[in-house]
Write a protein that holds these residues in place. Structure first.
Motif, mmCIF file in Angstrom:
data_model
loop_
_atom_site.group_PDB
_atom_site.id
_atom_site.type_symbol
_atom_site.label_atom_id
_atom_site.label_comp_id
_atom_site.label_asym_id
_atom_site.label_seq_id
_atom_site.Cartn_x
_atom_site.Cartn_y
_atom_site.Cartn_z
ATOM 1 N N ARG A 278 -5.391 12.873 8.662
ATOM 2 C CA ARG A 278 -4.198 12.647 9.481
ATOM 3 C C ARG A 278 -3.725 11.197 9.365
ATOM 4 N NH1 ARG A 278 -6.104 13.466 14.278
ATOM 5 N NH2 ARG A 278 -6.285 11.254 14.680
ATOM 6 N N ASP A 279 -4.654 10.242 9.318
ATOM 7 C CA ASP A 279 -4.287 8.828 9.157
ATOM 8 C C ASP A 279 -3.522 8.624 7.853
ATOM 9 O OD1 ASP A 279 -5.630 8.285 11.528
ATOM 10 O OD2 ASP A 279 -7.392 7.414 10.530
ATOM 11 N N ARG B 129 1.645 7.791 5.016
ATOM 12 C CA ARG B 129 2.612 8.263 4.022
ATOM 13 C C ARG B 129 3.968 8.533 4.662
ATOM 14 N NH1 ARG B 129 4.611 12.923 2.993
ATOM 15 N NH2 ARG B 129 3.100 14.066 4.257
ATOM 16 N N ARG B 130 3.977 9.257 5.773
ATOM 17 C CA ARG B 130 5.240 9.605 6.436
ATOM 18 C C ARG B 130 5.976 8.374 6.953
ATOM 19 N NH1 ARG B 130 4.920 15.044 9.901
ATOM 20 N NH2 ARG B 130 3.916 16.397 8.403
ATOM 21 N N THR C 231 6.495 -0.356 7.772
ATOM 22 C CA THR C 231 5.299 -1.034 7.286
ATOM 23 C C THR C 231 4.165 -0.593 8.193
ATOM 24 O OG1 THR C 231 6.533 -2.949 6.504
ATOM 25 C CG2 THR C 231 4.190 -3.275 6.949
ATOM 26 N N VAL C 232 3.099 -0.096 7.604
ATOM 27 C CA VAL C 232 1.952 0.377 8.379
ATOM 28 C C VAL C 232 0.797 -0.589 8.154
ATOM 29 C CG1 VAL C 232 0.310 2.260 8.735
ATOM 30 C CG2 VAL C 232 2.694 2.770 8.141
ATOM 31 N N LEU C 233 0.242 -1.086 9.254
ATOM 32 C CA LEU C 233 -0.921 -1.966 9.205
ATOM 33 C C LEU C 233 -2.074 -1.271 9.912
ATOM 34 C CD1 LEU C 233 0.822 -5.317 10.237
ATOM 35 C CD2 LEU C 233 0.314 -4.521 7.920
ATOM 36 N N ARG C 234 -3.196 -1.144 9.220
ATOM 37 C CA ARG C 234 -4.386 -0.528 9.808
ATOM 38 C C ARG C 234 -5.524 -1.525 9.779
ATOM 39 N NH1 ARG C 234 -4.611 4.656 11.342
ATOM 40 N NH2 ARG C 234 -2.841 5.889 10.644
ATOM 41 N N PHE C 235 -6.223 -1.595 10.904
ATOM 42 C CA PHE C 235 -7.362 -2.489 11.028
ATOM 43 C C PHE C 235 -8.514 -1.721 11.651
ATOM 44 C CE2 PHE C 235 -3.461 -4.933 11.468
ATOM 45 C CZ PHE C 235 -3.629 -5.871 10.467
ATOM 46 N N TRP C 236 -9.737 -2.185 11.367
ATOM 47 C CA TRP C 236 -10.918 -1.598 11.985
ATOM 48 C C TRP C 236 -11.227 -2.361 13.259
ATOM 49 C CZ3 TRP C 236 -12.155 2.956 10.483
ATOM 50 C CH2 TRP C 236 -11.961 3.350 9.149
ATOM 51 N N GLU C 237 -11.814 -1.681 14.216
ATOM 52 C CA GLU C 237 -12.145 -2.297 15.495
ATOM 53 C C GLU C 237 -13.079 -3.492 15.355
ATOM 54 O OE1 GLU C 237 -14.380 0.176 18.192
ATOM 55 O OE2 GLU C 237 -15.627 0.943 16.581
ATOM 56 N N HIS C 238 -13.858 -3.549 14.269
ATOM 57 C CA HIS C 238 -14.817 -4.639 14.099
ATOM 58 C C HIS C 238 -14.205 -5.895 13.476
ATOM 59 C CE1 HIS C 238 -15.061 -2.683 10.095
ATOM 60 N NE2 HIS C 238 -15.136 -3.936 9.695
ATOM 61 N N GLU C 239 -12.961 -5.817 13.028
ATOM 62 C CA GLU C 239 -12.339 -6.986 12.402
ATOM 63 C C GLU C 239 -12.063 -8.060 13.445
ATOM 64 O OE1 GLU C 239 -9.446 -6.398 9.146
ATOM 65 O OE2 GLU C 239 -9.662 -4.258 9.618
ATOM 66 N N GLU C 240 -12.134 -9.305 13.011
ATOM 67 C CA GLU C 240 -11.914 -10.450 13.888
ATOM 68 C C GLU C 240 -10.486 -10.415 14.443
ATOM 69 O OE1 GLU C 240 -12.307 -13.561 16.141
ATOM 70 O OE2 GLU C 240 -13.995 -12.764 14.982
#
Length: 146
Positions: free
Chosen positions: A102-103, A108-109, A116-125
């Protein structure tokens, strides 16, 4: 066709733990939001970038068409920190696989719609995440025209 039933917690401890998981306003998300706000940017929280698409981003910069997601390591299958569930493992493996699918579909959609889509992980500073968001938003063209 029968609708699959959601998995049920096996004990009260698991039930409490699952209820404590938040869909929004998580610690990592709040830390990033504070820093982005302090940088002078304003955004919508937990909003649909595309009203017709039933997907919500954690931060949405509507005029700049930037959607930000802060993904949880367990729920979205972080390659560094994802752990396999000890109970009901098949259910959770399928859940994470579907979340990742789904992500990718969401990315894509939104991309096809000019976002612009920005994805980050919860552990990133949080400071590094906020810096990348600020740069992307300030570098994006305002869609109001003029």
């Amino acid at each position: 066709m029968a609708v699959p039933r959601p998995a049920r917690a096996l004990n009260e401890g698991v039930r409490k733990s699952m209820r404590a998981n938040r869909g929004r306003d998580t610690g990592p998300e709040l830390a990033v939001r504070r820093l982005v706000h302090a940088a002078g940017l304003r955004y919508r929280v937990s909003a649909r970038p595309l009203p017709a698409l039933r997907r919500t981003a954690d931060l949405v910069f509507t005029r700049r068409r930037v959607a930000v997601f802060v993904d949880g390591c367990f729920w979205h299958g972080c390659p560094e920190h994802h752990t396999t569930a000890r109970t009901n493992a098949a259910y959770w493996a399928e859940k994470v696989r579907a979340n990742r699918e789904r992500d990718a579909d969401t990315d894509r959609r939104l991309g096809e719609a000019g976002w612009t889509v920005l994805r980050f992980w919860e552990h990133e500073e949080p400071a590094a995440v906020a810096e990348r968001i600020v740069a992307a938003v300030r570098g994006a063209r305002d869609t109001r025209g003029g």
